[in-house]
Scaffold this active site. Structure first.
Site, PDB file in Angstrom:
ATOM      1  N   HIS A 246       0.867  -1.178   0.000  1.00 53.37           N
ATOM      2  CA  HIS A 246       0.000   0.000   0.000  1.00 53.37           C
ATOM      3  C   HIS A 246       0.908   1.234   0.000  1.00 53.37           C
ATOM      4  O   HIS A 246       1.707   1.411   0.909  1.00 53.37           O
ATOM      5  CB  HIS A 246      -0.885  -0.044   1.240  1.00 53.37           C
ATOM      6  N   ASP A 248       0.588   5.085   0.051  1.00 53.32           N
ATOM      7  CA  ASP A 248      -0.249   6.283   0.138  1.00 53.32           C
ATOM      8  C   ASP A 248       0.382   7.380  -0.705  1.00 53.32           C
ATOM      9  O   ASP A 248       1.569   7.672  -0.579  1.00 53.32           O
ATOM     10  CB  ASP A 248      -0.384   6.729   1.600  1.00 53.32           C
ATOM     11  N   ASP A 358      -8.178   0.900   1.853  1.00 51.82           N
ATOM     12  CA  ASP A 358      -7.918   1.785   2.996  1.00 51.82           C
ATOM     13  C   ASP A 358      -8.796   3.036   2.998  1.00 51.82           C
ATOM     14  O   ASP A 358      -8.488   4.007   3.682  1.00 51.82           O
ATOM     15  CB  ASP A 358      -6.420   2.185   2.950  1.00 51.82           C
ATOM     16  N   HIS A 572      -7.219   9.172  -0.733  1.00 50.24           N
ATOM     17  CA  HIS A 572      -7.882   8.978   0.567  1.00 50.24           C
ATOM     18  C   HIS A 572      -7.142   9.512   1.796  1.00 50.24           C
ATOM     19  O   HIS A 572      -7.642   9.357   2.905  1.00 50.24           O
ATOM     20  CB  HIS A 572      -8.252   7.500   0.760  1.00 50.24           C
TER      21      HIS A 572
END
Ligand code: ZN
Length: 675
Positions: A246, A248, A358, A572
């Site tokens: 993941h 971000d 997420d 997000h």
């Protein structure tokens, strides 16, 4: 069985681990430079003016990039051995994070060196040379960074393959034992087997020839015993492991740092794929692939090869893993449109999954948008983070406002013994067992999806995870582990569910957590909405202008750039408000760029329309509904002047102070009226 057998095994495992490195050659000196430096990875780069650096010296500070270069001799007897490079770049000694580093060998990015990957396997082609050139591009980080960090270790090591194999085998079995009930026969058998294996190792002279021979025998014994035990459990659930990291787009770091994180994480994935042909990996975001193609075209080209050969999966549906509570419907559709279009154009891949592990809750509008965008599946794990209520299903059909239904599945991997699920799995025996224990739809499905690999700031799978996966192909007491990709898994799930009583959820997927983010960073949320409105109006006017005026050029490129920036800022951790201040400074600059691009496009289109429609004033209704309210004009007519429609029909007006209110009656949707 004696007491303390488990403890003894744990202790002996920790003694064996360092002996995996049978020969160790320190790399004591580097040439060193703090700050960005173009071309420093190249073997022929002239570093004579750089400072001398000795392993053990300190470097770094807040948000510092540093380069370390050295030539490493390769002994001739290592040419047919398993050899690796090892680094502790720092600041591991202060706890917390290890500097994220990209390791180059002979000018090519090999893999990342970070807290989870301190070892990099050296492929055989490098071992045939007398000397290799290495360069480390390290980043000190932005979170709890010490003033200076110490570069603790740099080594070339020879790996003893039998010892390594024994270590991973024994480690998995030991970890499996700890997940099983005391009186479970499988626990009893496994403990007896592993204890017997350890008894075959000669610990009296660690690192001697005798020791390595004995450990090789013990590894063979353990493998034979496991093979025998395998037949004991013919029917059991399957856990499908998919490599993942993941990343971000921003969070506790800025966009420029994420672009480097992508290069590091992806080069690690590529390097591990060469070592583990069964390894499959998913990354979702077209935006990040686009950044990579601009910053590191060589890594991008290698990623593209793996996508073409089917080992690297790109799916996810959206341009970035976007928030779905704040963006409007058009934005959510553009996220998917831009995402799908990029994947098709760049990689020739058609995607079918919305991948949002997420994101902080999911709008009830999504099922309709997902289905109408030609997507079939929705995957997350986040709703398990709810503060109060446990969501009742892990596999279900999610029905939208219009009745569209999308197959939805949660990754149920337990996070550190909490009731939360995680998308940052490690593929440990505890997780492989826990993902099944957590799962609520056991009656209708016995195959689960586990994403493994360090994430949030990237990192990805490790060699340890891939070794564990090989062993857990069939270990008594655990679900069977297979490695595969997300979409083949979901297609199988869909077929398995056919005709079964699958739960249905008709409503939004509300997250009882992270709610505070939605009332922070108001300026950012406002800028998003203003951008959405502006783009809507400008696109309408540009479309109209292109139908009226053959000389007018529709500004496709401008709108694409503006939308890509809008979509990026809907990530997000940006739009909800969960990032650091520096992120919002940059975000405001990007919204200003969007405003400039879009207002210019709007005004150019208006000028073209005015040129064709004539008149002195244009009244625009850019909405999709009829409007009966007054139009506001920040100007006044001279005395004796009047407003009339093109056909001569007079228009009622009322003067204010320096302004005019215009009454056109009902104004049709998507219309421009010249007066
Ligand atoms: Zn995230």
């Amino acid at each position: 069985m004696l007491f303390f057998t488990e403890e003894k095994i744990a202790k002996q495992l920790s003694e064996i681990q360092p002996t995996i490195y049978r020969e160790i050659y320190p790399i004591p000196y580097f040439k060193f430079h703090e700050g960005p430096c173009s071309g420093a990875e190249r073997p022929d780069f002239d570093d004579r003016h750089w400072a001398d650096f000795r392993v053990g010296d300190a470097w770094g500070g807040y948000d510092v990039v540093a380069w370390f270069r050295a030539n490493v001799p390769i002994a001739t007897h290592l040419r047919d051995q398993k050899v690796a490079l090892r680094f502790l770049v720092g600041p591991r000694d202060s706890g917390g994070l290890t500097a994220e580093t990209l390791l180059y060998v002979n000018g090519t990015p090999l893999q990342a060196i970070d807290i989870w990957h301190d070892e990099a396997w050296l492929p055989p082609e490098y071992l045939q040379q007398d000397e290799i050139s290495i360069a480390l591009k390290a980043w000190s980080g932005m979170l709890n960074v010490p003033e200076r960090c110490r570069f603790k270790l740099a080594q070339l090591v020879q790996i003893d393959e039998a010892t390594e194999r024994f270590y991973y085998l024994a480690d998995v079995l030991h970890k499996t034992i700890t997940t099983l009930e005391e009186h479970d026969w499988r626990r009893v058998r496994l403990l007896e087997t592993i204890n017997e294996a350890f008894r075959r190792i000669d610990f009296t002279r660690l690192r001697s020839e005798v020791y390595y021979r004995s450990i090789s025998n013990a590894a063979r014994f353990l493998e034979e015993q496991i093979a025998e035990l395998r037949s004991a459990e013919p029917v059991k659930p399957t856990v499908v492991g998919v490599g993942h990291s993941h990343i971000d787009m921003i969070w506790l770091w800025r966009l420029c740092h994420t672009r480097e994180k992508a290069a590091r994480s992806f080069s690690t994935v590529l390097h591990l794929m060469r070592q583990y042909p069964e390894y499959r990996y998913i990354h979702s975001s077209p935006q990040l692939y686009k950044f990579l193609s601009q910053d590191y075209p060589d890594i991008f080209a290698r990623v593209k090869e793996r996508i073409a050969s089917g080992e690297w999966e790109i799916t996810g549906g959206m341009w970035v893993e976007a928030d779905t509570n704040l963006p409007n419907g058009e934005s959510l559709i553009r996220q998917i449109l831009f995402g799908k279009r990029y994947m098709r154009a760049e990689f020739g891949v058609e995607t079918h999954t919305v991948w949002l592990p997420d994101v902080f809750g999911y709008s009830w509008a999504l099922p309709q948008i997902i289905c109408k965008s030609g997507l079939r599946y929705f995957v997350t794990s986040k709703i398990s983070w709810n503060q109060f209520n446990r969501f009742p299903y892990d596999t279900f059909y999610w029905r939208g406002i219009d009745g569209s239904e999308v197959l939805s599945h949660f990754i149920t991997t337990p996070e550190n013994n909490t009731r939360r699920y995680t998308y940052n799995g490690t593929l440990s025996p505890a997780e492989v067992k826990g993902i099944w224990d957590n799962y609520q739809q056991k009656i209708i499905n016995d195959e689960l999806l586990l994403t493994y690999g360090w994430g949030d700031g990237g990192g990805g799978p490790t060699r340890q995870m891939l070794e564990w996966a090989r062993i857990m192909d069939n270990v008594p007491g655990l679900p069977r582990v297979k490695l595969d990709k997300v979409e083949p898994y979901l297609a199988r799930l869909e077929r398995r569910l056919a005709g079964k009583d699958v739960p249905l959820w008709d409503g939004e997927l509300y997250l009882e957590y992270h709610r505070g983010t939605y009332t922070t960073q108001r300026r950012n949320k406002r800028a998003n909405r203003k951008s959405e409105f502006l783009l809507h109006d400008a696109e309408f006017l540009a479309a109209l202008a292109s139908t009226l005026d053959s000389a007018y050029t529709y500004p496709t490129d401008t709108f694409r750039k503006a939308w890509e920036l809008v979509c990026l800022n809907q990530f997000h951790d940006i739009i909800p408000g969960s990032s650091i201040t520096a992120v919002y400074v940059e975000s405001q600059q990007q919204y200003e760029e969007i405003r400039t691009m879009t207002t210019t496009a709007r005004d150019t289109a208006l000028a073209a329309i005015a040129g064709k429609l004539g008149g002195d004033l244009l009244v625009v209704n850019p909405t999709s509904f009829t409007r009966g309210d007054l139009a506001f004009w920040p100007g006044t007519l001279d005395s004796g002047q009047a407003l009339q429609r093109a056909d001569g029909e007079p228009v009622r007006i009322q003067n204010g102070e320096g302004v005019t209110w215009i009454d056109l009656g009902d104004i049709a949707p998507y219309s421009v009226t010249a007066l």
